[in-house]
Design a protein around this motif. Structure first.
Motif, PDB file in Angstrom:
ATOM      1  N   TYR A  19      85.520  64.697 -63.504  1.00  0.00           N
ATOM      2  CA  TYR A  19      85.240  64.410 -62.459  1.00  0.00           C
ATOM      3  C   TYR A  19      85.938  63.401 -61.881  1.00  0.00           C
ATOM      4  CZ  TYR A  19      81.333  67.653 -63.277  1.00  0.00           C
ATOM      5  OH  TYR A  19      80.600  68.684 -63.388  1.00  0.00           O
ATOM      6  N   GLY A  20      86.766  62.678 -62.768  1.00  0.00           N
ATOM      7  CA  GLY A  20      87.663  61.446 -62.387  1.00  0.00           C
ATOM      8  C   GLY A  20      87.255  60.086 -62.368  1.00  0.00           C
ATOM      9  N   HIS A  21      85.839  59.997 -62.934  1.00  0.00           N
ATOM     10  CA  HIS A  21      85.478  58.552 -63.141  1.00  0.00           C
ATOM     11  C   HIS A  21      84.906  58.450 -64.478  1.00  0.00           C
ATOM     12  CE1 HIS A  21      81.979  61.019 -62.286  1.00  0.00           C
ATOM     13  NE2 HIS A  21      81.168  60.247 -63.079  1.00  0.00           N
ATOM     14  N   VAL A  22      84.622  56.995 -64.869  1.00  0.00           N
ATOM     15  CA  VAL A  22      84.294  56.813 -66.311  1.00  0.00           C
ATOM     16  C   VAL A  22      82.777  57.410 -66.324  1.00  0.00           C
ATOM     17  CG1 VAL A  22      83.344  54.810 -67.620  1.00  0.00           C
ATOM     18  CG2 VAL A  22      85.614  54.520 -66.280  1.00  0.00           C
ATOM     19  N   ASN A  23      82.863  58.211 -67.553  1.00  0.00           N
ATOM     20  CA  ASN A  23      81.684  58.873 -67.838  1.00  0.00           C
ATOM     21  C   ASN A  23      80.471  57.972 -68.142  1.00  0.00           C
ATOM     22  OD1 ASN A  23      80.001  60.435 -70.096  1.00  0.00           O
ATOM     23  ND2 ASN A  23      80.939  61.879 -68.643  1.00  0.00           N
ATOM     24  N   ASN A  24      79.299  58.559 -67.765  1.00  0.00           N
ATOM     25  CA  ASN A  24      78.037  57.670 -67.903  1.00  0.00           C
ATOM     26  C   ASN A  24      77.727  57.119 -69.329  1.00  0.00           C
ATOM     27  OD1 ASN A  24      77.588  60.591 -68.580  1.00  0.00           O
ATOM     28  ND2 ASN A  24      75.429  59.888 -68.846  1.00  0.00           N
ATOM     29  N   VAL A  25      78.323  58.124 -70.576  1.00  0.00           N
ATOM     30  CA  VAL A  25      77.994  57.188 -71.678  1.00  0.00           C
ATOM     31  C   VAL A  25      78.737  56.103 -72.132  1.00  0.00           C
ATOM     32  CG1 VAL A  25      77.049  59.652 -72.587  1.00  0.00           C
ATOM     33  CG2 VAL A  25      79.497  58.957 -72.853  1.00  0.00           C
ATOM     34  N   VAL A  26      79.822  55.810 -71.341  1.00  0.00           N
ATOM     35  CA  VAL A  26      80.817  54.835 -71.727  1.00  0.00           C
ATOM     36  C   VAL A  26      80.009  53.681 -71.243  1.00  0.00           C
ATOM     37  CG1 VAL A  26      82.998  53.574 -71.041  1.00  0.00           C
ATOM     38  CG2 VAL A  26      82.865  56.424 -71.399  1.00  0.00           C
ATOM     39  N   HIS A  27      78.979  53.662 -70.016  1.00  0.00           N
ATOM     40  CA  HIS A  27      78.517  52.370 -69.717  1.00  0.00           C
ATOM     41  C   HIS A  27      77.549  51.964 -70.675  1.00  0.00           C
ATOM     42  CE1 HIS A  27      79.497  54.626 -66.029  1.00  0.00           C
ATOM     43  NE2 HIS A  27      79.532  53.271 -65.382  1.00  0.00           N
ATOM     44  N   TYR A  28      77.169  52.960 -71.777  1.00  0.00           N
ATOM     45  CA  TYR A  28      76.126  52.373 -72.781  1.00  0.00           C
ATOM     46  C   TYR A  28      77.079  51.631 -73.877  1.00  0.00           C
ATOM     47  CZ  TYR A  28      71.845  54.683 -71.210  1.00  0.00           C
ATOM     48  OH  TYR A  28      71.030  55.154 -70.396  1.00  0.00           O
ATOM     49  N   THR A  29      78.454  52.269 -73.847  1.00  0.00           N
ATOM     50  CA  THR A  29      79.348  51.530 -74.915  1.00  0.00           C
ATOM     51  C   THR A  29      79.809  50.119 -74.153  1.00  0.00           C
ATOM     52  OG1 THR A  29      80.400  53.674 -75.565  1.00  0.00           O
ATOM     53  CG2 THR A  29      81.458  51.893 -76.013  1.00  0.00           C
ATOM     54  N   PHE A  30      79.676  50.119 -73.215  1.00  0.00           N
ATOM     55  CA  PHE A  30      80.174  48.856 -72.627  1.00  0.00           C
ATOM     56  C   PHE A  30      78.808  47.593 -72.948  1.00  0.00           C
ATOM     57  CE2 PHE A  30      82.841  49.921 -68.482  1.00  0.00           C
ATOM     58  CZ  PHE A  30      83.781  50.388 -69.475  1.00  0.00           C
ATOM     59  N   MET A  31      77.647  48.114 -72.838  1.00  0.00           N
ATOM     60  CA  MET A  31      76.433  47.472 -73.062  1.00  0.00           C
ATOM     61  C   MET A  31      76.557  47.179 -74.697  1.00  0.00           C
ATOM     62  SD  MET A  31      73.188  48.611 -70.689  1.00  0.00           S
ATOM     63  CE  MET A  31      73.401  50.476 -70.812  1.00  0.00           C
ATOM     64  N   ASP A  32      76.689  47.949 -75.203  1.00  0.00           N
ATOM     65  CA  ASP A  32      76.563  48.031 -76.947  1.00  0.00           C
ATOM     66  C   ASP A  32      77.560  46.638 -77.120  1.00  0.00           C
ATOM     67  OD1 ASP A  32      75.339  48.468 -79.181  1.00  0.00           O
ATOM     68  OD2 ASP A  32      76.446  50.259 -79.544  1.00  0.00           O
ATOM     69  N   THR A  33      78.835  46.952 -76.747  1.00  0.00           N
ATOM     70  CA  THR A  33      79.869  46.272 -77.252  1.00  0.00           C
ATOM     71  C   THR A  33      79.805  44.536 -76.807  1.00  0.00           C
ATOM     72  OG1 THR A  33      81.567  48.057 -76.903  1.00  0.00           O
ATOM     73  CG2 THR A  33      82.556  45.628 -76.726  1.00  0.00           C
ATOM     74  N   VAL A  34      79.306  44.477 -75.542  1.00  0.00           N
ATOM     75  CA  VAL A  34      79.084  43.251 -74.934  1.00  0.00           C
ATOM     76  C   VAL A  34      77.934  42.251 -75.791  1.00  0.00           C
ATOM     77  CG1 VAL A  34      78.484  41.662 -73.285  1.00  0.00           C
ATOM     78  CG2 VAL A  34      80.099  43.347 -72.747  1.00  0.00           C
ATOM     79  N   ILE A  35      76.719  43.072 -75.910  1.00  0.00           N
ATOM     80  CA  ILE A  35      75.572  42.597 -76.974  1.00  0.00           C
ATOM     81  C   ILE A  35      76.277  42.363 -78.062  1.00  0.00           C
ATOM     82  CG2 ILE A  35      73.486  43.191 -77.784  1.00  0.00           C
ATOM     83  CD1 ILE A  35      72.986  45.220 -75.146  1.00  0.00           C
ATOM     84  N   ASN A  36      76.802  43.178 -78.989  1.00  0.00           N
ATOM     85  CA  ASN A  36      76.922  43.043 -80.385  1.00  0.00           C
ATOM     86  C   ASN A  36      78.285  41.923 -80.332  1.00  0.00           C
ATOM     87  OD1 ASN A  36      75.432  44.687 -82.138  1.00  0.00           O
ATOM     88  ND2 ASN A  36      75.970  46.088 -80.598  1.00  0.00           N
ATOM     89  N   ASN A  37      79.095  41.834 -79.508  1.00  0.00           N
ATOM     90  CA  ASN A  37      80.422  40.636 -79.555  1.00  0.00           C
ATOM     91  C   ASN A  37      79.405  39.493 -79.626  1.00  0.00           C
ATOM     92  OD1 ASN A  37      82.464  42.135 -79.738  1.00  0.00           O
ATOM     93  ND2 ASN A  37      82.824  42.080 -77.353  1.00  0.00           N
ATOM     94  N   TRP A  38      78.341  39.285 -78.720  1.00  0.00           N
ATOM     95  CA  TRP A  38      77.627  37.948 -78.532  1.00  0.00           C
ATOM     96  C   TRP A  38      76.705  37.745 -79.979  1.00  0.00           C
ATOM     97  CZ3 TRP A  38      77.109  34.031 -75.446  1.00  0.00           C
ATOM     98  CH2 TRP A  38      75.971  33.088 -75.574  1.00  0.00           C
ATOM     99  N   LEU A  39      76.174  38.952 -80.514  1.00  0.00           N
ATOM    100  CA  LEU A  39      75.415  38.606 -81.662  1.00  0.00           C
ATOM    101  C   LEU A  39      76.502  38.346 -82.815  1.00  0.00           C
ATOM    102  CD1 LEU A  39      73.223  41.801 -81.557  1.00  0.00           C
ATOM    103  CD2 LEU A  39      72.386  39.270 -80.914  1.00  0.00           C
ATOM    104  N   ILE A  40      77.447  38.786 -83.006  1.00  0.00           N
ATOM    105  CA  ILE A  40      78.351  38.579 -84.205  1.00  0.00           C
ATOM    106  C   ILE A  40      79.151  36.873 -83.731  1.00  0.00           C
ATOM    107  CG2 ILE A  40      80.678  39.016 -85.109  1.00  0.00           C
ATOM    108  CD1 ILE A  40      79.771  42.154 -84.535  1.00  0.00           C
ATOM    109  N   ASN A  41      79.513  36.757 -82.563  1.00  0.00           N
ATOM    110  CA  ASN A  41      80.468  35.691 -82.416  1.00  0.00           C
ATOM    111  C   ASN A  41      79.409  34.304 -82.068  1.00  0.00           C
ATOM    112  OD1 ASN A  41      82.745  37.023 -82.844  1.00  0.00           O
ATOM    113  ND2 ASN A  41      82.702  37.599 -80.437  1.00  0.00           N
ATOM    114  N   GLU A  42      78.384  34.375 -81.530  1.00  0.00           N
ATOM    115  CA  GLU A  42      77.396  33.591 -81.074  1.00  0.00           C
ATOM    116  C   GLU A  42      76.496  33.412 -82.030  1.00  0.00           C
ATOM    117  OE1 GLU A  42      78.345  31.048 -78.841  1.00  0.00           O
ATOM    118  OE2 GLU A  42      80.127  32.185 -78.352  1.00  0.00           O
ATOM    119  N   GLY A  43      75.748  34.467 -82.411  1.00  0.00           N
ATOM    120  CA  GLY A  43      74.475  34.492 -83.342  1.00  0.00           C
ATOM    121  C   GLY A  43      74.744  34.519 -84.783  1.00  0.00           C
TER     122      GLY A  43
END
Length: 137
Positions: A19-43
């Motif tokens: 459909y020419g846009h970022v697929n909905n499952v990618v949004h969950y990947t964005f969330m998971d990536t940012v959360i886990n970056n924080w947990l690894i780098n800061e926590g």
């Protein structure tokens, strides 16, 4: 809405759907990536060898607009609830300049013993890192 932490996440060629846009499952990947970056780098979470791991037990996303490759997203992160062994993250995915909310959601981790998979209390420095993500309403 305000967030305690912001991270820029680029879209990839394969993120667009037919459909020419970022697929909905990618949004969950964005969330998971940012959360886990924080947990690894800061926590200090050791995802490979640590005795404690975080398991996702709940996630949700509401969509408001579309992204398209090659846009980047500005992803805001905060903690909405911090429990004894669990945390509820609240995430806002915005255009790179933060001018428009693309999607917003939440993600719940329960921290468990890697071997037994039983919940364990959050210890410092993980609790301290998660506490820094709290934002007053």
């Amino acid at each position: 809405m305000s967030y305690a932490h912001w991270e820029t996440v680029p879209t990839r060629w394969k993120d667009n759907d037919v459909y020419g846009h970022v697929n909905n499952v990618v949004h969950y990947t964005f969330m998971d990536t940012v959360i886990n970056n924080w947990l690894i780098n800061e926590g200090g979470l050791d995802i490979h060898e640590g005795e404690v791991i975080g398991l996702c037990v709940e996630s949700h996303c509401n969509y408001h607009a579309s992204l398209t490759f090659p846009e980047s997203a500005a992803v805001g992160l905060r903690v909405g609830h911090l429990g004894n062994s669990s945390v509820r993250y609240e995430v806002g995915i915005h255009r790179a300049d933060r001018s428009e909310l693309i999607a917003e959601g939440h993600f719940v981790h329960v921290f468990v013993d890697r071997t037994t998979r039983r919940p364990v209390p959050l210890q410092d420095p993980l609790r301290a890192a998660l506490t820094r993500l709290r934002v007053a309403p």
